[in-house]
Design an enzyme around this catalytic site. Structure first.
Site, PDB file in Angstrom:
ATOM      1  N   GLN A  11      -1.256  -0.293 -12.537  1.00 32.13           N
ATOM      2  CA  GLN A  11      -0.204   0.494 -13.197  1.00 32.13           C
ATOM      3  C   GLN A  11       1.053  -0.342 -13.420  1.00 32.13           C
ATOM      4  O   GLN A  11       1.590  -0.422 -14.522  1.00 32.13           O
ATOM      5  CB  GLN A  11       0.203   1.675 -12.311  1.00 32.13           C
ATOM      6  CG  GLN A  11      -0.764   2.790 -12.174  1.00 32.13           C
ATOM      7  CD  GLN A  11      -0.035   4.016 -11.627  1.00 32.13           C
ATOM      8  OE1 GLN A  11       0.586   4.760 -12.385  1.00 32.13           O
ATOM      9  NE2 GLN A  11      -0.090   4.228 -10.331  1.00 32.13           N
ATOM     10  N   ALA A  60      -2.872  -4.625  -4.791  1.00 36.33           N
ATOM     11  CA  ALA A  60      -2.928  -3.965  -3.494  1.00 36.33           C
ATOM     12  C   ALA A  60      -4.174  -3.100  -3.403  1.00 36.33           C
ATOM     13  O   ALA A  60      -4.806  -2.780  -4.417  1.00 36.33           O
ATOM     14  CB  ALA A  60      -1.681  -3.082  -3.289  1.00 36.33           C
ATOM     15  N   THR A 101       5.762  -0.142   0.030  1.00 36.24           N
ATOM     16  CA  THR A 101       5.608   1.309  -0.107  1.00 36.24           C
ATOM     17  C   THR A 101       6.495   2.124   0.836  1.00 36.24           C
ATOM     18  O   THR A 101       6.830   1.674   1.937  1.00 36.24           O
ATOM     19  CB  THR A 101       4.128   1.684   0.163  1.00 36.24           C
ATOM     20  OG1 THR A 101       3.984   3.106   0.160  1.00 36.24           O
ATOM     21  CG2 THR A 101       3.660   1.186   1.515  1.00 36.24           C
ATOM     22  N   ASP A 102       6.810   3.341   0.403  1.00 32.75           N
ATOM     23  CA  ASP A 102       7.499   4.324   1.246  1.00 32.75           C
ATOM     24  C   ASP A 102       6.639   4.728   2.447  1.00 32.75           C
ATOM     25  O   ASP A 102       7.155   5.237   3.437  1.00 32.75           O
ATOM     26  CB  ASP A 102       7.862   5.560   0.418  1.00 32.75           C
ATOM     27  CG  ASP A 102       6.676   6.180  -0.316  1.00 32.75           C
ATOM     28  OD1 ASP A 102       5.700   5.440  -0.607  1.00 32.75           O
ATOM     29  OD2 ASP A 102       6.705   7.384  -0.608  1.00 32.75           O
ATOM     30  N   TYR A 125      -3.242   2.639   5.297  1.00 30.30           N
ATOM     31  CA  TYR A 125      -2.591   2.045   4.113  1.00 30.30           C
ATOM     32  C   TYR A 125      -1.164   1.615   4.455  1.00 30.30           C
ATOM     33  O   TYR A 125      -0.768   0.461   4.195  1.00 30.30           O
ATOM     34  CB  TYR A 125      -2.596   3.062   2.969  1.00 30.30           C
ATOM     35  CG  TYR A 125      -1.710   2.679   1.795  1.00 30.30           C
ATOM     36  CD1 TYR A 125      -2.096   1.684   0.905  1.00 30.30           C
ATOM     37  CD2 TYR A 125      -0.477   3.320   1.576  1.00 30.30           C
ATOM     38  CE1 TYR A 125      -1.283   1.328  -0.173  1.00 30.30           C
ATOM     39  CE2 TYR A 125       0.336   2.975   0.511  1.00 30.30           C
ATOM     40  CZ  TYR A 125      -0.068   1.979  -0.357  1.00 30.30           C
ATOM     41  OH  TYR A 125       0.745   1.634  -1.409  1.00 30.30           O
ATOM     42  N   LYS A 129       0.271  -2.250   4.607  1.00 30.52           N
ATOM     43  CA  LYS A 129       1.381  -2.686   3.753  1.00 30.52           C
ATOM     44  C   LYS A 129       2.534  -3.213   4.611  1.00 30.52           C
ATOM     45  O   LYS A 129       3.215  -4.171   4.232  1.00 30.52           O
ATOM     46  CB  LYS A 129       1.864  -1.540   2.861  1.00 30.52           C
ATOM     47  CG  LYS A 129       0.873  -1.086   1.793  1.00 30.52           C
ATOM     48  CD  LYS A 129       0.623  -2.097   0.702  1.00 30.52           C
ATOM     49  CE  LYS A 129       1.812  -2.274  -0.221  1.00 30.52           C
ATOM     50  NZ  LYS A 129       1.499  -3.247  -1.319  1.00 30.52           N
TER      51      LYS A 129
END
Ligand SMILES: NC(=O)c1ccc[n+]([C@@H]2O[C@H](COP(=O)([O-])OP(=O)(O)OC[C@H]3O[C@@H](n4cnc5c(N)ncnc54)[C@H](OP(=O)(O)O)[C@@H]3O)[C@@H](O)[C@H]2O)c1
Length: 299
Positions: A11, A60, A101-102, A125, A129
């Site tokens: 994306q 990722a 990432t959050d 995940y 990360k």
């Protein structure tokens, strides 16, 4: 100046490739089959091919629920590969921009997370990360770790595309209403990543460290779904009710943070990037996916 983009078919990578880069910038985005970033030899070979000014890693393992049962694969891509990229880019004095990432946060904080808040991931995940962040932080001093969240775009599978599909198939949607976060356009994130990479490439003294990049404002998945359905209806799509449910009613293999709203003031201070509201970014994506707002509904 040449820039190497990893994950170029994803994306964010797709939006990075589509940007108007400054004249004279060579943008190189090998596919996974051309360059597997978990292969240290292949990464070294790729970095030797040109005198890159910057590397941007958007590749990722992003299947959050599947990662709970594919632990080794998630860590290989999200932690081992950034460790390889950090070491090989540092060896050649190339700055590295790593997307994170959050989901590195637990989600228990009241209010937006700042970059220096402690991380405590609740999923494989998120942990993998976080491992990637540590590898980059310790492996290449000239790094920018850019945490983002709830990424959507006209490309691949994402929440906007899922909601549009379901709105066409069902008479009602039920969506989790107690997880709070910041929907983010892959296009807006890509523009920020380009700015950061160009600054790091051009200026040895450019800011380094960890930054948050999300569209401004916050909502819940249910609030986001309502905005998607309403935006689609303004473009001629069906209007259907969207009902909020608690996370407990929608169990998933991976635990997600109840609050992952990110504060972006550090990004603005360091790079002059001021993210626009998520609703405006969503409108642009719906224009591309559904079409322009129809004259009848815009009145
Ligand atoms: N999506 C979100 O909501 C979200 C939220 C927070 C943070 N992020 C982070 O944002 C970044 C970009 O996410 P995204 O949504 O653009 O991801 P995406 O659409 O899933 O794309 C990931 C890309 O990584 C590539 N890739 C996978 N394994 C690889 C390997 N071994 N070597 C080279 N490339 C490989 C994939 O290749 P193929 O094209 O061959 O599959 C794909 O192009 C990631 O760091 C992600 O963790 C995403």
């Amino acid at each position: 100046m040449d820039v190497l983009i990893l994950g170029g078919a994803g994306q964010v990578g797709t939006e990075l490739r589509a940007l108007a880069w400054p004249a004279g910038t060579g943008v190189h985005a090998p596919s996974r089959s051309e360059l597997d970033i978990t292969d240290a030899g292949a990464v070294a070979g790729a970095l030797d091919a040109r005198a890159y000014g910057a590397v941007i890693n958007t590749a990722a393992y992003t299947a959050v629920d599947k990662a709970e049962s594919e632990i080794a694969e998630a860590w290989r891509l999200n932690a081992l590969a950034p460790a390889i990229l950090a070491a090989e880019s540092a060896r050649r004095s190339i700055p590295l921009v790593q997307v994170s990432t959050d989901y590195v946060f637990a989600g228990t904080k009241a209010g937006p997370y700042r970059t220096d808040d402690p991380i405590a991931p609740r999923s494989v995940y998120g942990a993998s990360k976080a491992g990637g962040e540590l590898a980059v932080r310790t492996g290449n001093p000239r790094h920018a770790i850019v945490r983002t969240a709830w990424v959507v775009s006209p490309h691949r599978g994402n929440f906007v595309k899922t909601m549009l599909r379901l709105a066409g198939e069902r008479d009602k949607l039920t969506v989790v209403d107690d997880q709070h976060g910041c929907p983010t356009s892959a296009g807006d994130l890509a523009a920020a990543l380009m700015t950061i990479a160009l600054r790091l490439a051009a200026d040895e003294a450019a800011p380094t460290g960890t930054f948050h990049c999300v569209n401004s404002g916050a909502t819940t998945w249910c609030g986001f779904a309502r905005a998607i359905v309403a935006g689609s209806a303004r473009r001629g799509g069906r209007t259907i009710p969207v009902e909020g449910i608690p996370t407990a009613s929608y169990p998933t293999p991976a635990q997600r943070p109840a609050n992952s709203v990110l504060a972006t003031d550090g990004l603005t201070a360091a790079f002059g990037i001021a993210p626009r509201p998520w609703e405006a970014a969503l409108d642009d994506i719906l224009d591309r996916l559904v079409g322009p707002v129809s004259a009848e509904t815009s009145r």
